[in-house]
Scaffold this motif. Structure first.
Motif, PDB file in Angstrom:
ATOM      1  N   SER A  46     -21.423   9.928   1.058  1.00  0.00           N
ATOM      2  CA  SER A  46     -22.099   9.618  -0.292  1.00  0.00           C
ATOM      3  C   SER A  46     -21.849   8.261  -0.985  1.00  0.00           C
ATOM      4  CB  SER A  46     -21.683  10.761  -1.243  1.00  0.00           C
ATOM      5  OG  SER A  46     -20.294  10.614  -1.504  1.00  0.00           O
ATOM      6  N   PRO A  47     -22.618   7.873  -2.232  1.00  0.00           N
ATOM      7  CA  PRO A  47     -22.208   6.713  -2.935  1.00  0.00           C
ATOM      8  C   PRO A  47     -20.792   6.931  -3.602  1.00  0.00           C
ATOM      9  CG  PRO A  47     -24.711   7.328  -3.408  1.00  0.00           C
ATOM     10  CD  PRO A  47     -23.794   8.411  -2.596  1.00  0.00           C
ATOM     11  N   THR A  48     -20.653   8.197  -4.237  1.00  0.00           N
ATOM     12  CA  THR A  48     -19.184   8.279  -4.526  1.00  0.00           C
ATOM     13  C   THR A  48     -18.076   8.013  -3.592  1.00  0.00           C
ATOM     14  OG1 THR A  48     -20.242  10.252  -5.824  1.00  0.00           O
ATOM     15  CG2 THR A  48     -17.988  10.181  -5.714  1.00  0.00           C
ATOM     16  N   TYR A  49     -18.095   8.349  -2.232  1.00  0.00           N
ATOM     17  CA  TYR A  49     -17.183   8.431  -1.227  1.00  0.00           C
ATOM     18  C   TYR A  49     -16.989   6.734  -1.266  1.00  0.00           C
ATOM     19  CZ  TYR A  49     -14.845   7.877   3.240  1.00  0.00           C
ATOM     20  OH  TYR A  49     -14.026   7.769   4.217  1.00  0.00           O
ATOM     21  N   MET A  50     -18.355   5.926  -0.978  1.00  0.00           N
ATOM     22  CA  MET A  50     -18.117   4.470  -0.974  1.00  0.00           C
ATOM     23  C   MET A  50     -17.352   3.887  -1.981  1.00  0.00           C
ATOM     24  SD  MET A  50     -19.251   4.059   2.387  1.00  0.00           S
ATOM     25  CE  MET A  50     -19.469   2.341   2.075  1.00  0.00           C
ATOM     26  N   ALA A  51     -17.697   4.332  -3.365  1.00  0.00           N
ATOM     27  CA  ALA A  51     -17.263   3.653  -4.417  1.00  0.00           C
ATOM     28  C   ALA A  51     -15.761   3.966  -4.435  1.00  0.00           C
ATOM     29  CB  ALA A  51     -17.764   4.368  -5.623  1.00  0.00           C
ATOM     30  N   GLU A  52     -15.188   4.933  -3.964  1.00  0.00           N
ATOM     31  CA  GLU A  52     -13.635   5.670  -4.086  1.00  0.00           C
ATOM     32  C   GLU A  52     -13.041   4.624  -3.004  1.00  0.00           C
ATOM     33  OE1 GLU A  52     -13.830   9.733  -3.333  1.00  0.00           O
ATOM     34  OE2 GLU A  52     -14.107  10.044  -5.191  1.00  0.00           O
ATOM     35  N   GLU A  53     -13.684   4.575  -1.897  1.00  0.00           N
ATOM     36  CA  GLU A  53     -13.207   3.680  -0.615  1.00  0.00           C
ATOM     37  C   GLU A  53     -13.056   2.058  -1.101  1.00  0.00           C
ATOM     38  OE1 GLU A  53     -11.728   4.602   2.639  1.00  0.00           O
ATOM     39  OE2 GLU A  53     -11.992   6.367   1.195  1.00  0.00           O
ATOM     40  N   LEU A  54     -14.037   1.445  -1.925  1.00  0.00           N
ATOM     41  CA  LEU A  54     -13.894   0.181  -2.485  1.00  0.00           C
ATOM     42  C   LEU A  54     -12.715   0.307  -3.469  1.00  0.00           C
ATOM     43  CD1 LEU A  54     -14.971  -2.658  -2.659  1.00  0.00           C
ATOM     44  CD2 LEU A  54     -16.827  -1.874  -4.242  1.00  0.00           C
ATOM     45  N   PHE A  55     -12.645   1.170  -4.377  1.00  0.00           N
ATOM     46  CA  PHE A  55     -11.598   1.205  -5.264  1.00  0.00           C
ATOM     47  C   PHE A  55     -10.128   1.222  -4.546  1.00  0.00           C
ATOM     48  CE2 PHE A  55      -8.875   3.702  -8.245  1.00  0.00           C
ATOM     49  CZ  PHE A  55      -9.163   3.273  -9.537  1.00  0.00           C
ATOM     50  N   LYS A  56     -10.011   1.834  -3.421  1.00  0.00           N
ATOM     51  CA  LYS A  56      -8.733   1.759  -2.688  1.00  0.00           C
ATOM     52  C   LYS A  56      -8.585   0.488  -2.326  1.00  0.00           C
ATOM     53  CE  LYS A  56      -9.258   6.577  -1.056  1.00  0.00           C
ATOM     54  NZ  LYS A  56      -9.446   7.214   0.344  1.00  0.00           N
ATOM     55  N   ILE A  57      -9.658  -0.093  -1.657  1.00  0.00           N
ATOM     56  CA  ILE A  57      -9.286  -1.665  -1.201  1.00  0.00           C
ATOM     57  C   ILE A  57      -9.037  -2.562  -2.386  1.00  0.00           C
ATOM     58  CG2 ILE A  57     -10.830  -3.247   0.041  1.00  0.00           C
ATOM     59  CD1 ILE A  57     -12.324  -1.206   1.502  1.00  0.00           C
ATOM     60  N   ILE A  58      -9.730  -2.348  -3.302  1.00  0.00           N
ATOM     61  CA  ILE A  58      -9.633  -3.510  -4.438  1.00  0.00           C
ATOM     62  C   ILE A  58      -7.859  -3.281  -4.975  1.00  0.00           C
ATOM     63  CG2 ILE A  58      -9.989  -3.717  -6.839  1.00  0.00           C
ATOM     64  CD1 ILE A  58     -12.943  -2.855  -6.361  1.00  0.00           C
ATOM     65  N   HIS A  59      -7.312  -2.089  -5.103  1.00  0.00           N
ATOM     66  CA  HIS A  59      -6.047  -1.809  -5.418  1.00  0.00           C
ATOM     67  C   HIS A  59      -4.967  -1.609  -4.334  1.00  0.00           C
ATOM     68  CE1 HIS A  59      -8.595  -0.571  -8.894  1.00  0.00           C
ATOM     69  NE2 HIS A  59      -7.618  -0.775  -9.534  1.00  0.00           N
ATOM     70  N   TYR A  60      -5.228  -2.056  -3.118  1.00  0.00           N
ATOM     71  CA  TYR A  60      -4.577  -1.778  -1.942  1.00  0.00           C
ATOM     72  C   TYR A  60      -3.536  -3.171  -2.041  1.00  0.00           C
ATOM     73  CZ  TYR A  60      -2.323  -2.140   2.682  1.00  0.00           C
ATOM     74  OH  TYR A  60      -1.515  -2.112   3.720  1.00  0.00           O
ATOM     75  N   THR A  61      -2.278  -3.102  -1.836  1.00  0.00           N
ATOM     76  CA  THR A  61      -1.356  -4.128  -1.655  1.00  0.00           C
ATOM     77  C   THR A  61      -0.585  -4.114  -0.346  1.00  0.00           C
ATOM     78  OG1 THR A  61       0.327  -3.348  -2.889  1.00  0.00           O
ATOM     79  CG2 THR A  61      -1.454  -4.645  -3.940  1.00  0.00           C
ATOM     80  N   PRO A  62       0.133  -4.788   0.231  1.00  0.00           N
ATOM     81  CA  PRO A  62       0.960  -4.720   1.316  1.00  0.00           C
ATOM     82  C   PRO A  62       2.137  -4.075   0.728  1.00  0.00           C
ATOM     83  CG  PRO A  62       0.396  -6.867   1.443  1.00  0.00           C
ATOM     84  CD  PRO A  62      -0.367  -6.388  -0.078  1.00  0.00           C
ATOM     85  N   ALA A  63       2.570  -3.866  -0.240  1.00  0.00           N
ATOM     86  CA  ALA A  63       3.619  -3.152  -0.925  1.00  0.00           C
ATOM     87  C   ALA A  63       3.330  -1.775  -0.770  1.00  0.00           C
ATOM     88  CB  ALA A  63       4.127  -3.467  -2.088  1.00  0.00           C
ATOM     89  N   GLN A  64       2.351  -1.240  -0.912  1.00  0.00           N
ATOM     90  CA  GLN A  64       2.013   0.090  -0.624  1.00  0.00           C
ATOM     91  C   GLN A  64       2.014   0.660   0.538  1.00  0.00           C
ATOM     92  OE1 GLN A  64      -2.125  -0.377  -2.329  1.00  0.00           O
ATOM     93  NE2 GLN A  64      -1.694   1.108  -4.230  1.00  0.00           N
ATOM     94  N   ARG A  65       1.572  -0.164   1.730  1.00  0.00           N
ATOM     95  CA  ARG A  65       1.675   0.099   3.028  1.00  0.00           C
ATOM     96  C   ARG A  65       3.460   0.518   3.380  1.00  0.00           C
ATOM     97  NH1 ARG A  65       0.185  -3.661   8.315  1.00  0.00           N
ATOM     98  NH2 ARG A  65       1.022  -1.956   9.834  1.00  0.00           N
ATOM     99  N   LEU A  66       4.237  -0.340   2.770  1.00  0.00           N
ATOM    100  CA  LEU A  66       5.600  -0.466   3.023  1.00  0.00           C
ATOM    101  C   LEU A  66       6.049   1.007   2.486  1.00  0.00           C
ATOM    102  CD1 LEU A  66       6.843  -3.909   2.385  1.00  0.00           C
ATOM    103  CD2 LEU A  66       6.626  -2.945   4.596  1.00  0.00           C
TER     104      LEU A  66
END
Length: 197
Positions: free
Chosen positions: A174-194
């Motif tokens: 859905s468009p909502t799902y795609m927006a949520e995934e982009l939102f996660k990508i925008i806010h993702y940092t390597p520190a979160q992965r650690l």
């Protein structure tokens, strides 16, 4: 009784919509080069005179479709920060991202163009629009130590890459799902992965 200006405007809009829908319908079956003006008016159930009142060539009709979609893309991109004096990406909710709603509304057009011989020039045009919007409106949100032109170009190609993948997957999300995934990508940092490891 003479036709009022409003009635005439509505009739013009209705005719133009019918012609645009007819062309997009025909493009699902044939290459643009193979489609004639006669094919378009027949599909739209209008006469050639109506076509020539608004357009000289079928390319003019297609270019107007392209212009309409591009204008709607610009509006969708700007929606999250429209009317704001100061915009912070970090404070934007995923529901504010409207670009995928825009693509979904114009799904037939995007699918056709991406799958056609016009794909590379269309991709370049959309990426340029997104890049220019970022540079015009959002440079104050860019990190000061990163070249703004390069960052805007990177972001525009990344967003269009998501759109291309969504089209390839036949809009399974859905468009909502795609927006949520982009939102996660925008806010993702390597520190979160650690933190999650």
């Amino acid at each position: 009784m003479p036709e009022t200006s409003d009635a005439m405007d509505r009739r013009i809009r209705k005719s133009k919509v019918a012609l645009k829908e007819a062309l997009l319908h025909l493009m699902q079956k044939r290459n643009f080069k193979e489609i004639s003006i006669s094919d378009i008016v027949q599909q739209a159930d209008l006469n050639r005179g109506t076509f020539y009142r608004h357009y000289q060539y079928k390319e003019d009709l297609f270019n107007e479709i392209l212009h309409d979609v591009t204008q709607d893309l610009v509006s969708s991109f700007r929606k999250p920060y429209e009317g704001m004096e100061e915009f912070q990406v970090a404070q934007m909710p995923s529901s504010a991202i409207m670009i995928f709603e825009h693509v979904h509304q114009h799904a037939q057009f995007y699918t056709l163009v991406v799958q056609s011989e016009a794909s590379s020039s269309f991709q370049r045009m959309i990426c340029d629009v997104l890049r220019d919007l970022s540079l015009q409106d959002l440079t104050h949100t860019f990190p000061p130590h990163i070249n703004p032109e390069l960052l805007a170009s990177y972001q525009s190609h990344a967003i269009f890459g998501m759109i291309m993948e969504w089209i390839r997957q036949d809009f399974k999300h859905s468009p909502t799902y795609m927006a949520e995934e982009l939102f996660k990508i925008i806010h993702y940092t390597p520190a979160q992965r650690l933190k999650t490891e």
